[in-house]
Design an enzyme around this catalytic site. Structure first.
Site, PDB file in Angstrom:
ATOM      1  N   THR A 198       0.834  -1.213   0.000  1.00  0.00           N
ATOM      2  CA  THR A 198       0.000   0.000   0.000  1.00  0.00           C
ATOM      3  C   THR A 198       0.852   1.240   0.000  1.00  0.00           C
ATOM      4  O   THR A 198       1.859   1.303   0.698  1.00  0.00           O
ATOM      5  CB  THR A 198      -0.866   0.080   1.276  1.00  0.00           C
ATOM      6  OG1 THR A 198      -1.748  -1.018   1.293  1.00  0.00           O
ATOM      7  CG2 THR A 198      -1.703   1.352   1.327  1.00  0.00           C
ATOM      8  N   ARG A 226     -11.809 -10.352  -1.639  1.00  0.00           N
ATOM      9  CA  ARG A 226     -11.454  -9.711  -0.360  1.00  0.00           C
ATOM     10  C   ARG A 226     -11.174  -8.219  -0.567  1.00  0.00           C
ATOM     11  O   ARG A 226     -10.489  -7.828  -1.497  1.00  0.00           O
ATOM     12  CB  ARG A 226     -10.217 -10.397   0.228  1.00  0.00           C
ATOM     13  CG  ARG A 226      -9.720  -9.793   1.536  1.00  0.00           C
ATOM     14  CD  ARG A 226      -8.605  -8.811   1.334  1.00  0.00           C
ATOM     15  NE  ARG A 226      -8.045  -8.331   2.594  1.00  0.00           N
ATOM     16  CZ  ARG A 226      -7.176  -7.339   2.717  1.00  0.00           C
ATOM     17  NH1 ARG A 226      -6.749  -6.707   1.642  1.00  0.00           N
ATOM     18  NH2 ARG A 226      -6.729  -6.965   3.883  1.00  0.00           N
ATOM     19  N   VAL A 227     -11.706  -7.406   0.305  1.00  0.00           N
ATOM     20  CA  VAL A 227     -11.425  -5.971   0.281  1.00  0.00           C
ATOM     21  C   VAL A 227     -10.865  -5.588   1.647  1.00  0.00           C
ATOM     22  O   VAL A 227     -11.408  -5.995   2.676  1.00  0.00           O
ATOM     23  CB  VAL A 227     -12.710  -5.164  -0.017  1.00  0.00           C
ATOM     24  CG1 VAL A 227     -12.459  -3.671   0.136  1.00  0.00           C
ATOM     25  CG2 VAL A 227     -13.220  -5.474  -1.418  1.00  0.00           C
ATOM     26  N   GLY A 228      -9.785  -4.833   1.643  1.00  0.00           N
ATOM     27  CA  GLY A 228      -9.180  -4.408   2.901  1.00  0.00           C
ATOM     28  C   GLY A 228      -9.626  -3.007   3.287  1.00  0.00           C
ATOM     29  O   GLY A 228     -10.694  -2.541   2.899  1.00  0.00           O
ATOM     30  N   THR A 249      -1.771   1.750   6.886  1.00  0.00           N
ATOM     31  CA  THR A 249      -1.213   0.670   6.090  1.00  0.00           C
ATOM     32  C   THR A 249      -1.064  -0.540   7.004  1.00  0.00           C
ATOM     33  O   THR A 249      -1.019  -0.405   8.226  1.00  0.00           O
ATOM     34  CB  THR A 249       0.142   1.059   5.463  1.00  0.00           C
ATOM     35  OG1 THR A 249       0.620  -0.053   4.680  1.00  0.00           O
ATOM     36  CG2 THR A 249       1.187   1.405   6.493  1.00  0.00           C
ATOM     37  N   GLY A 252      -5.313  -4.916   6.788  1.00  0.00           N
ATOM     38  CA  GLY A 252      -6.530  -4.134   6.589  1.00  0.00           C
ATOM     39  C   GLY A 252      -7.671  -4.530   7.491  1.00  0.00           C
ATOM     40  O   GLY A 252      -8.415  -3.672   7.984  1.00  0.00           O
TER      41      GLY A 252
HETATM   42  N1  ASP Z   1      -3.907  -2.233   4.035  1.00  0.00           N
HETATM   43  C1  ASP Z   1      -3.758  -3.058   2.874  1.00  0.00           C
HETATM   44  C2  ASP Z   1      -4.774  -4.131   2.870  1.00  0.00           C
HETATM   45  O1  ASP Z   1      -5.052  -4.712   3.909  1.00  0.00           O
HETATM   46  C3  ASP Z   1      -2.428  -3.674   2.745  1.00  0.00           C
HETATM   47  C4  ASP Z   1      -1.249  -2.987   3.364  1.00  0.00           C
HETATM   48  O2  ASP Z   1      -1.248  -1.796   3.601  1.00  0.00           O
HETATM   49  O3  ASP Z   1      -0.233  -3.623   3.629  1.00  0.00           O
HETATM   50  O4  ASP Z   1      -5.269  -4.448   1.814  1.00  0.00           O
END
Ligand code: ASP
Length: 339
Positions: A198, A226-228, A249, A252
């Protein structure tokens, strides 16, 4: 004692009176006194992304244009970290999430978007050209194409291909913290390649306007669909120009369950500095997770309306990039909770 009947009667009359009264539009937050512009973003890739944003700010542009231009640099690089070069889901398909928010609560996002190079720009179109806040999957892609975004070939980058093949040997999802800083598609100890990818960016422009953006390929080898947190306003990103802006970040799911970025902004509203607000939000996640907190990484960045910045991570290894007129290429190791 007023009887219930009387109470109902008077409340109805009160409500009728309310309905008849002209409703004043809620006041939008006023921009604070203009100060020097700045950009802050997550991870090492933020240094280059900040340069893209800085060009906009330096030329007198808006924070909104800056946060879009900035993360487009990372999306275009198609490295491991963001965009079409990112790790695919467990079916081998790269799906992208992004969002953007300006100083007046205008916001837009896309989730599970395939074959589009710049999801952040599609998110901005959602914000500016639809009555909606979030488009997902096929609908998001149809909208992007209708808006003139080219459909890119469905293919994995060589690194992602390699990591995916490795992951298929075990098909285990085991997050490895701070994978973003490795600059590659590493494979975990059990053969499961695992990562979070991210970039989140916050900018304050010379007119005192705050904006933020967030873009990601999400958790590597996630379940299809899947959605974060990253495309979700209030989780991955939140901006309230009267108070400040925050972005997240890391894992998620754990940001979503406590409305991360919104929580950080609300803590700032209660008087915490950006740093203290980020820390308190991380502490809340640690309390929720208990011993499992050691298995994940989560970090927040924040900027106050006056241009004070802060960041805090659950674990060591998270760094953020800060760009100001004085120094445009700072990479700072964030403080962290777990020792
Ligand atoms: N926050 C993002 C997610 O969970 C991934 C990340 O920031 O590492 O999709």
């Amino acid at each position: 004692m007023p009887s219930r009947r009387k109470f109902l009667h008077s409340s109805a009359a009160g409500l009728a009176g309310l309905a008849a009264a002209p409703l004043a539009a809620a006041a939008l937050p006023t921009a604070p006194a203009a100060g020097p512009p700045l950009v802050i973003s997550t991870w090492d890739a933020g240094v280059a992304a900040n340069q893209g944003a800085w060009q906009v700010l330096h030329g007198g542009g808006t924070a909104l244009d800056a946060v879009e231009a900035g993360v487009r640099v990372t999306e275009a690089a198609q490295s491991c970290c963001v965009g079409l070069g990112g790790n695919p889901d467990r079916d081998g398909i790269v799906t992208l999430d992004a969002c953007i928010m300006d100083h007046q609560f205008n916001c837009g996002g896309v989730a599970a978007l395939e074959r589009i190079k710049h999801p952040v720009s599609v998110a901005r179109r959602v914000m500016e050209r639809t009555p909606h806040v979030l488009l997902v999957g096929e609908g998001a892609q149809q909208f992007a194409v209708a808006q003139g975004f080219p459909l890119e070939p469905r293919q994995l980058s060589p690194d992602a291909e390699k990591a995916y093949r490795e992951w298929l040997k075990t098909s285990q999802y085991r997050p490895v913290v701070n994978i973003e800083n490795t600059g590659s598609h590493p494979v975990g100890p059990t053969g499961g390649a695992n990562n979070h990818d991210t970039i989140a960016m916050l900018a304050l422009d010379g007119q005192g306007r705050l904006s933020g953006s967030c873009t990601t390929s999400g958790m590597g080898f996630k379940m299809r669909g899947r959605v974060g947190d990253s495309p979700l306003i209030g989780s991955g990103l939140f901006v309230d120009n009267a108070v400040g802006a925050a972005a997240a970040t890391g894992q998620g799911e754990d940001v979503v369950r406590m409305a991360g970025a919104h929580t950080v902004v609300e803590l700032m509203r209660q008087g915490r500095s950006p740093q203290a607000a980020c820390r308190e939000a991380v502490e809340r996640i640690a309390a929720i997770k208990g011993p499992k907190a050691r298995d994940i990484q989560v970090a927040f960045i924040a900027v106050s309306a006056r241009g004070q910045v802060g960041a805090f991570a659950l674990q060591a290894g998270f760094s953020y990039a800060l760009c100001t007129a004085a120094d445009q290429r700072q990479l700072i190791a964030a403080d962290h909770l777990l020792k």
